[in-house]
Design an enzyme around this catalytic site. Structure first.
Site, PDB file in Angstrom:
ATOM      1  N   LYS A 210       2.380 -21.872  23.513  1.00  0.00           N
ATOM      2  CA  LYS A 210       3.548 -22.698  24.428  1.00  0.00           C
ATOM      3  C   LYS A 210       2.931 -22.153  25.641  1.00  0.00           C
ATOM      4  O   LYS A 210       3.306 -22.525  26.329  1.00  0.00           O
ATOM      5  CB  LYS A 210       4.527 -22.464  23.379  1.00  0.00           C
ATOM      6  CG  LYS A 210       5.996 -23.226  24.676  1.00  0.00           C
ATOM      7  CD  LYS A 210       7.443 -22.876  23.773  1.00  0.00           C
ATOM      8  CE  LYS A 210       8.707 -23.086  23.977  1.00  0.00           C
ATOM      9  NZ  LYS A 210       9.645 -22.613  23.503  1.00  0.00           N
ATOM     10  N   GLU A 216      -2.869 -12.643  21.505  1.00  0.00           N
ATOM     11  CA  GLU A 216      -3.198 -13.011  19.562  1.00  0.00           C
ATOM     12  C   GLU A 216      -4.094 -14.191  19.734  1.00  0.00           C
ATOM     13  O   GLU A 216      -5.517 -13.993  20.711  1.00  0.00           O
ATOM     14  CB  GLU A 216      -2.563 -13.314  18.917  1.00  0.00           C
ATOM     15  CG  GLU A 216      -2.163 -10.952  18.341  1.00  0.00           C
ATOM     16  CD  GLU A 216      -0.999 -11.579  18.757  1.00  0.00           C
ATOM     17  OE1 GLU A 216      -0.231 -10.827  18.410  1.00  0.00           O
ATOM     18  OE2 GLU A 216      -0.349 -12.485  19.910  1.00  0.00           O
ATOM     19  N   GLY A 271       9.082 -21.960  18.788  1.00  0.00           N
ATOM     20  CA  GLY A 271       7.904 -22.249  18.187  1.00  0.00           C
ATOM     21  C   GLY A 271       7.726 -22.566  16.257  1.00  0.00           C
ATOM     22  O   GLY A 271       6.885 -23.424  16.157  1.00  0.00           O
ATOM     23  N   ARG A 272       8.697 -21.968  15.648  1.00  0.00           N
ATOM     24  CA  ARG A 272       8.477 -22.103  14.308  1.00  0.00           C
ATOM     25  C   ARG A 272       9.475 -23.031  13.657  1.00  0.00           C
ATOM     26  O   ARG A 272       9.409 -23.279  12.241  1.00  0.00           O
ATOM     27  CB  ARG A 272       9.870 -20.654  13.651  1.00  0.00           C
ATOM     28  CG  ARG A 272      10.888 -20.097  14.152  1.00  0.00           C
ATOM     29  CD  ARG A 272      11.253 -19.025  13.946  1.00  0.00           C
ATOM     30  NE  ARG A 272      12.435 -18.938  13.782  1.00  0.00           N
ATOM     31  CZ  ARG A 272      12.902 -17.874  15.393  1.00  0.00           C
ATOM     32  NH1 ARG A 272      11.820 -17.869  16.228  1.00  0.00           N
ATOM     33  NH2 ARG A 272      14.235 -17.447  16.097  1.00  0.00           N
ATOM     34  N   GLU A 357      12.682 -14.459  11.556  1.00  0.00           N
ATOM     35  CA  GLU A 357      12.599 -13.880  12.639  1.00  0.00           C
ATOM     36  C   GLU A 357      13.474 -15.149  13.672  1.00  0.00           C
ATOM     37  O   GLU A 357      14.762 -14.868  14.182  1.00  0.00           O
ATOM     38  CB  GLU A 357      11.199 -14.693  13.148  1.00  0.00           C
ATOM     39  CG  GLU A 357      11.227 -14.563  14.945  1.00  0.00           C
ATOM     40  CD  GLU A 357       9.736 -15.208  14.760  1.00  0.00           C
ATOM     41  OE1 GLU A 357       8.640 -14.080  15.020  1.00  0.00           O
ATOM     42  OE2 GLU A 357       9.283 -16.104  15.515  1.00  0.00           O
ATOM     43  N   HIS A 388       2.990 -13.012 -13.470  1.00  0.00           N
ATOM     44  CA  HIS A 388       1.792 -11.526 -14.259  1.00  0.00           C
ATOM     45  C   HIS A 388       2.166 -10.618 -13.050  1.00  0.00           C
ATOM     46  O   HIS A 388       1.208  -9.703 -13.982  1.00  0.00           O
ATOM     47  CB  HIS A 388       0.696 -11.841 -14.828  1.00  0.00           C
ATOM     48  CG  HIS A 388       1.598 -13.470 -15.747  1.00  0.00           C
ATOM     49  ND1 HIS A 388       0.783 -13.001 -16.944  1.00  0.00           N
ATOM     50  CD2 HIS A 388       0.665 -14.487 -15.965  1.00  0.00           C
ATOM     51  CE1 HIS A 388       0.477 -14.113 -17.894  1.00  0.00           C
ATOM     52  NE2 HIS A 388       0.912 -14.970 -16.982  1.00  0.00           N
ATOM     53  N   LYS A 516       5.735  -7.001  22.001  1.00  0.00           N
ATOM     54  CA  LYS A 516       4.727  -7.522  22.865  1.00  0.00           C
ATOM     55  C   LYS A 516       4.554  -6.598  23.993  1.00  0.00           C
ATOM     56  O   LYS A 516       3.745  -5.942  24.325  1.00  0.00           O
ATOM     57  CB  LYS A 516       5.168  -8.974  22.962  1.00  0.00           C
ATOM     58  CG  LYS A 516       4.652  -9.914  21.882  1.00  0.00           C
ATOM     59  CD  LYS A 516       5.199 -11.044  22.806  1.00  0.00           C
ATOM     60  CE  LYS A 516       5.262 -12.668  21.238  1.00  0.00           C
ATOM     61  NZ  LYS A 516       5.182 -14.115  22.170  1.00  0.00           N
TER      62      LYS A 516
END
Length: 553
Positions: A210, A216, A271-272, A357, A388, A516
């Site tokens: 964005k 990253e 973003g999410r 978040e 399991h 950040k």
């Protein structure tokens, strides 16, 4: 109008739920089923291609009424309308949150700052469709004339988790001819291992950021660009192989991406919540635009259900209020999401970001401390593998752990009796969590197996399972673009409803921003670009020196 002046825990509706929980605490769910033969069918809701069976919960009709009363007292109806109508629901950033507009029909009128945003939304969808068609038809090729065979989506957080979930979940709908890869981690292994298998002449890179400043994503994109240039590419050829989804057009063009290859993002989409936008290009390229539009249609169907259905029969509201019920009144603290479908293996990862978040907050929208526990830990994994592993903790541990089982009635891969066995496992786990096994039942079981009485009495406590672990079962006829869209939208709205109850801003993430900020302060010290002062504490300073020494810096 709801009274929002009282602290949450002092509201009469909250106090009523405290008293109700105390009455219900000693009632086993076994007894609730025994006393109500219609429970299984009454506690079943269908909407947007999904079916929710919530009968295996520690609740009665009175619980549902009390939870709905609390939702209304917290202003859910008004906040929901604000969400859909472009109200400022992201208080700390003074923004609306209009991800729902991304899946609304073109003739809808949704305004931001007095301007209808729907023409731009559908214009972007049209541009996406043109790109998908151009690549699938071979009209858009690599710089040497070869057809594109691979697309690499470089992003992190919401630019990564949502698209990856959908691409992997809808593998039966892949159009073929184009393989999709995702790079998110700043660990160099991620980008390096991805590039090893690719041909620069036939690879398209999507830079998904964005701000076009996410470290990253930017660093991985620079590595991809360098790799492309070092393997026969050129600055002019970047236009054929690099595209971006961003609000920062200047930075993207500075990177070398042609303006025509930049797709928009908007401040009113977090973003999410962004997989429905051009951030979903990996989805559209892999599945085709028709299936991407079907994904949007499924989400829109859930939007309509959420917006227009009374709380007591509203899937997102009900699931959110059950989460509040266990988190705040039963002190559960965590919530398991257990998809019984291999295609949905990435669902818990996406929902972790979406839920934690969004609602991992400690102050209200007004900046005052919350007076109730927010944001349960969300975790889980694909069934039946978890049976399991961590299911043991749910069955016999000391914690209350509500769970959502997610399973289709029909498999895309009907191998022998595999899906029947999978479905049997899902039902058996839900029943075992609900009913458990009493000590008396364990003793009798051991007697029936021929064990001596003394030995049976000794072993029985280890075999007893308390039960009363609540769960939902979410079903769809089959996992399709429509039902997946509805499922993801369901959890988006569930997250929002919880935030309304706790009065937190579910659309900001200042804790993420702090990490950040500190990272940007530490990195120059690691690289030796800044040596004066300290990083702020002796432990960090010590590890910076160890890193520099290990790397010869």
């Amino acid at each position: 109008m709801p009274d929002n002046t009282a602290a949450l825990t002092q509201k009469p509706e909250w106090q009523a739920l405290i008293r109700h929980q105390e009455k219900l605490a000693e009632t086993p769910m076994r007894d609730l089923f025994r006393d109500d033969p219609t429970r299984a069918t009454r506690y079943l809701i269908e909407a947007a291609g999904l079916t929710l069976d919530f009968s295996r919960n520690r609740l009665t009709d009175d619980t549902l009424s009390a939870l709905a009363d609390l939702a209304r007292a917290c202003g859910l109806e008004q906040r929901t309308e604000a969400l859909f109508n472009g109200g400022i629901v992201n208080i700390t950033e003074n923004r609306p949150a209009l991800h729902t507009a991304l899946r609304q029909p073109a003739d809808t009128d949704v305004k931001v700052d007095g301007c209808n945003i729907m023409p731009e939304v559908h214009s972007t969808l049209a541009r996406m469709e043109q790109l998908v068609e151009a690549i699938h038809s071979g009209q858009h090729r690599g710089h040497t004339g070869k057809r594109l065979t691979d697309v690499v989506s470089i992003g992190i957080g919401g630019s990564f988790l949502g698209p990856k979930l959908v691409v992997e979940a809808l593998k039966p709908y892949w159009q073929g001819g184009l393989n999709c890869h995702f790079v998110a981690n700043i660990d160099g292994t991620d980008i390096s291992e991805t590039l090893k298998a690719l041909d620069p002449e036939t690879t398209l890179f999507l830079v998904q950021s964005k701000s076009f400043r996410t470290q990253e994503t930017l660093d991985n994109s620079l590595v991809a660009r360098q790799w492309f240039l070092a393997n026969g590419g050129s600055d002019t050829a970047i236009a054929s192989h690099f595209m971006a989804v961003t609000t920062n057009i200047e930075a993207a063009t500075g990177f070398g991406i042609a303006a025509d290859n930049i797709f928009p993002m908007w401040d009113w989409v977090g973003g999410r919540y962004s997989l429905w936008s051009a951030i979903g290009l990996p989805i559209a390229l892999t599945l085709g635009m028709d299936h991407f539009r079907s994904l949007l249609a499924g989400a829109h169907a859930m939007d309509c259900h959420f917006r227009n259905t009374p709380a007591e029969r509203n899937l997102p509201v009900l699931m959110a209020m059950l989460s509040v019920w266990y988190n705040n009144f039963w002190r559960a603290g965590s919530h398991a999401v257990l998809p019984y479908d291999e295609y949905l293996k990435h669902l818990p990862e996406h929902l972790q970001q979406l839920d934690m978040e969004s609602n991992g907050k400690r102050v209200t929208q007004h900046g005052t401390p919350v007076d109730a526990t927010t944001g349960p830990i969300l975790w889980g994994g694909v069934g039946a593998n978890g049976q399991h592993a961590y299911h043991q903790l749910i069955h016999q541990g000391t914690r209350l752990i509500p769970a959502d089982f997610v399973i289709p009635l029909k498999s895309h891969n009907p191998v022998e009796h595999h899906h029947a066995t999978l479905f049997a496992n899902c039902l058996s786990q839900a029943r075992a969590m609900m009913a458990g096994k009493t000590r008396e039942e364990a003793v009798q079981e051991l007697r029936d197996s021929g064990m001596a009485e003394a030995a049976a009495q000794t072993l029985a406590p280890h075999k007893a399972i308390p039960g009363n672990q609540p769960s939902n079962i979410l079903m769809m006829e089959q996992l399709t673009p429509e039902t997946l869209g509805a499922l993801v939208a369901l959890y988006e709205h569930r997250t929002f409803v919880q935030s309304v109850i706790w009065d937190v801003d579910c659309f900001d993430q200042w804790g993420v921003e702090l990490g950040k900020q500190i990272g940007n302060e530490i990195l120059p010290r690691l690289l030796g670009e800044k040596s004066d002062g300290t990083a702020g504490d002796s432990a960090t300073d010590h590890l910076i020196e160890r890193f520099r020494s290990a790397n010869g810096l």
